[in-house]
Design a protein around this motif. Structure first.
Motif, short mmCIF file in Angstrom:
data_model
loop_
_atom_site.label_atom_id
_atom_site.label_comp_id
_atom_site.label_asym_id
_atom_site.label_seq_id
_atom_site.Cartn_x
_atom_site.Cartn_y
_atom_site.Cartn_z
N SER A 115 0.83 -1.20 0.00
CA SER A 115 0.00 0.00 0.00
C SER A 115 0.86 1.26 0.00
O SER A 115 1.90 1.31 0.66
CB SER A 115 -0.92 0.01 1.23
N LEU A 116 0.42 2.26 -0.74
CA LEU A 116 1.10 3.54 -0.81
C LEU A 116 0.08 4.66 -0.64
O LEU A 116 -1.11 4.48 -0.91
CB LEU A 116 1.84 3.71 -2.14
N GLU A 117 0.55 5.81 -0.18
CA GLU A 117 -0.33 6.95 0.05
C GLU A 117 0.19 8.18 -0.65
O GLU A 117 1.39 8.38 -0.76
CB GLU A 117 -0.45 7.23 1.56
N TRP A 118 -0.74 9.00 -1.13
CA TRP A 118 -0.41 10.27 -1.76
C TRP A 118 -1.39 11.35 -1.31
O TRP A 118 -2.51 11.03 -0.90
CB TRP A 118 -0.48 10.18 -3.29
N GLU A 119 -0.96 12.57 -1.40
CA GLU A 119 -1.87 13.71 -1.24
C GLU A 119 -1.84 14.48 -2.55
O GLU A 119 -0.79 14.94 -2.98
CB GLU A 119 -1.42 14.61 -0.08
N ILE A 120 -2.99 14.59 -3.19
CA ILE A 120 -3.04 15.17 -4.53
C ILE A 120 -4.13 16.24 -4.60
O ILE A 120 -5.12 16.19 -3.86
CB ILE A 120 -3.29 14.09 -5.61
N ASN A 121 -3.96 17.18 -5.51
CA ASN A 121 -4.97 18.20 -5.79
C ASN A 121 -5.74 17.76 -7.02
O ASN A 121 -5.14 17.52 -8.08
CB ASN A 121 -4.32 19.56 -6.00
N VAL A 122 -7.07 17.68 -6.89
CA VAL A 122 -7.90 17.15 -7.96
C VAL A 122 -8.96 18.19 -8.33
O VAL A 122 -9.76 18.59 -7.48
CB VAL A 122 -8.60 15.84 -7.54
N PRO A 123 -9.02 18.64 -9.60
CA PRO A 123 -10.10 19.54 -10.03
C PRO A 123 -11.39 18.75 -10.19
O PRO A 123 -11.42 17.70 -10.82
CB PRO A 123 -9.59 20.08 -11.36
N SER A 124 -12.47 19.25 -9.60
CA SER A 124 -13.77 18.58 -9.71
C SER A 124 -14.56 19.18 -10.87
O SER A 124 -14.23 20.26 -11.37
CB SER A 124 -14.55 18.75 -8.41
N PRO A 125 -15.63 18.50 -11.35
CA PRO A 125 -16.43 19.04 -12.44
C PRO A 125 -17.02 20.42 -12.14
O PRO A 125 -17.28 21.21 -13.04
CB PRO A 125 -17.55 17.99 -12.60
N SER A 126 -17.23 20.73 -10.83
CA SER A 126 -17.78 22.04 -10.46
C SER A 126 -16.75 23.15 -10.56
O SER A 126 -17.08 24.33 -10.40
CB SER A 126 -18.32 21.97 -9.03
N GLY A 127 -15.48 22.78 -10.79
CA GLY A 127 -14.42 23.77 -10.86
C GLY A 127 -13.66 23.94 -9.57
O GLY A 127 -12.62 24.60 -9.53
N LYS A 128 -14.18 23.36 -8.49
CA LYS A 128 -13.51 23.45 -7.19
C LYS A 128 -12.34 22.47 -7.14
O LYS A 128 -12.45 21.33 -7.60
CB LYS A 128 -14.50 23.13 -6.08
N CYS A 129 -11.23 22.91 -6.59
CA CYS A 129 -10.07 22.04 -6.46
C CYS A 129 -10.15 21.29 -5.13
O CYS A 129 -10.27 21.91 -4.07
CB CYS A 129 -8.78 22.85 -6.52
N LEU A 130 -10.14 19.98 -5.19
CA LEU A 130 -10.22 19.15 -3.99
C LEU A 130 -8.82 18.72 -3.56
O LEU A 130 -7.98 18.40 -4.40
CB LEU A 130 -11.07 17.90 -4.25
N VAL A 131 -8.58 18.73 -2.26
CA VAL A 131 -7.35 18.14 -1.72
C VAL A 131 -7.71 16.72 -1.28
O VAL A 131 -8.58 16.54 -0.43
CB VAL A 131 -6.81 18.95 -0.53
N VAL A 132 -7.08 15.75 -1.89
CA VAL A 132 -7.47 14.35 -1.71
C VAL A 132 -6.31 13.55 -1.11
O VAL A 132 -5.17 13.65 -1.58
CB VAL A 132 -7.89 13.73 -3.06
N HIS A 133 -6.64 12.78 -0.08
CA HIS A 133 -5.68 11.82 0.48
C HIS A 133 -5.99 10.47 -0.16
O HIS A 133 -7.07 9.91 0.01
CB HIS A 133 -5.82 11.73 1.99
N SER A 134 -5.05 9.98 -0.94
CA SER A 134 -5.27 8.76 -1.72
C SER A 134 -4.47 7.60 -1.15
O SER A 134 -3.26 7.73 -0.92
CB SER A 134 -4.87 9.00 -3.18
N VAL A 135 -5.16 6.48 -0.92
CA VAL A 135 -4.51 5.25 -0.47
C VAL A 135 -4.74 4.18 -1.54
O VAL A 135 -5.87 3.88 -1.89
CB VAL A 135 -5.08 4.76 0.88
N GLN A 136 -3.67 3.64 -2.08
CA GLN A 136 -3.77 2.59 -3.08
C GLN A 136 -3.14 1.31 -2.54
O GLN A 136 -2.14 1.37 -1.81
CB GLN A 136 -3.08 3.00 -4.38
#
Length: 405
Positions: A115-136
């Protein structure tokens, strides 16, 4: 036993030499157990899908080729993936640059099989930028072979914003505590400027001013004005919100910057500062102002601990930067203030926890410091020495640190 079984019946016709159907041959196979397993698997898949659909987290499963096997409602809504996403890839929903990043993450999980983790910035369809904690994470079959990968993405936008507000409040509180120290820091260059200007005016008024004398005084005034401006600029930078991206910083600059803001205050408190800074120091990745805040919080606590002992003979704070190995660097802050009570060492980084008297501290300094260091991929630990407290900050060297997406 009188129970019913499920039979798979395979039949074929039997013909004579003339091709006329003369009978039927049938073979029956009891598939009761197989159907039971299939139904149990369908029920399990339905429960998994219901769980994923109801979860506020964006959940997905992919095969080893990157094709989606499952994508939860939250995932589809976040990323604007409409309809059935099965057998599609990230290239069907994301710009190529973003899809390349996600694919690289997938490959890394497949290669390291953990398992690995990342913190990424994701643009949503509404135009708002989401800060996402991703665990794969990798998915293994019953035979131990890798069959796919899964992921859980959590929207931490609000929690990151709240943490930033707490950090900002802590910084402003620190600025307030340093007001006296900064006044003394500014008073020194202003006094020099006042004296140089006064001496120059007297020379001019009695007609004895020479070019070389006035030039020297003006150069001195300019130098001291630059020093005062640097102090004010540093204070302004420290008070701003850290909105820029993390960048490589020299740990020694962290220490120097903090001492530049608080050194005079420590000198007035008659506290000896011992620094051990290497000439060549590897960089770490973070925000310089936030890392200075961590050092300032530790210096403030060390000062308060030392001042709480009226009869203390040795008033000393040691600041050291040490390269631990090829991957980590340590920043050490030690004091002679008596140490942390053993019964509270484990709680020292809890929010709002303080050993100071009421009105003497918010209990946020060490908690905020812990969060800043953690976000840099490091650790901060507290312990006691024979004479006082010892805090060790361990940070990953920038070149050795895995980049966040």
């Amino acid at each position: 036993d009188g129970g019913r079984v499920i039979v798979l019946l395979n039949s074929t016709t039997r013909r004579d030499t003339g091709g006329k159907i003369v009978g039927v041959i049938s073979v029956g196979q009891d598939i009761t157990e197989r159907k039971r397993v299939e139904n149990a698997l369908k029920e399990s898949e339905a429960r998994l899908l219901a769980l994923a659909e109801a979860s506020p987290a964006a959940i997905y499963l992919k095969d080893l080729d990157g094709q989606f096997l499952l994508a939860s409602r939250a995932y589809r809504n976040w990323y604007g993936a409409q309809g059935d996403v099965r057998r599609k890839t990230v290239y069907d929903f994301f710009p190529e640059e973003d899809a390349d990043m996600y694919t690289a993450h997938d490959r890394e999980v497949i290669e390291c099989r953990k398992s690995l983790e990342w913190e990424i910035n994701v643009p949503s369809p509404s135009g708002k930028c989401l800060v996402v904690h991703s665990v794969q994470f990798p998915i293994f079959g019953s035979d131990g072979e890798l069959t796919g990968i899964g992921g859980i993405n959590m929207d931490i936008t609000e929690s990151k914003a709240a943490a930033a507000q707490i950090i900002q409040a802590s910084k402003l509180s620190t600025l307030g505590e340093m007001a006296t120290s900064v006044a003394h820091e500014l008073n020194q260059p202003l006094s020099v400027i006042r004296m140089a200007a006064g001496n120059s005016l007297r020379k001019i008024s009695n007609g004895s001013a020479k070019y070389e004398y006035l030039t020297g005084k003006l150069e001195r005034i300019s130098t001291q004005a630059e020093r005062a401006a640097a102090i004010i600029t540093h204070m302004q930078m420290f008070g701003r919100k850290a909105s820029e991206e993390p960048c490589p910083i020299d740990p020694c600059d962290m220490v120097r910057g903090a001492l530049g803001l608080m050194g005079e205050q420590l000198r007035l408190a008659e506290i000896d500062i011992k620094t051990e800074l290497p000439e060549d120091c590897p960089s770490v990745k973070g925000h310089l102002i936030q890392t200075e805040q961590v050092i300032l919080n530790l210096l403030t606590n060390a000062r308060d601990a030392i001042q709480s002992y009226d009869q203390l003979k040795e008033k000393r704070i040691r600041l050291a930067v040490e390269t631990e190995d090829s991957e980590n660097i340590k920043v050490i802050v030690e004091d002679t203030g008596g140490g942390i009570p053993d019964n509270v060492v484990e709680r020292i980084f809890e929010p709002f926890f303080t050993t100071k008297e009421i009105g003497m501290g918010t209990g946020l300094g060490l908690s905020v410091s812990y969060g800043i260091v953690r976000d840099m991929g490091g650790t901060i630990e507290a312990s006691n020495t024979n004479r006082g407290a010892r805090f060790v900050i361990t940070l990953p060297i920038a070149d050795a640190k895995k980049e966040m997406g």
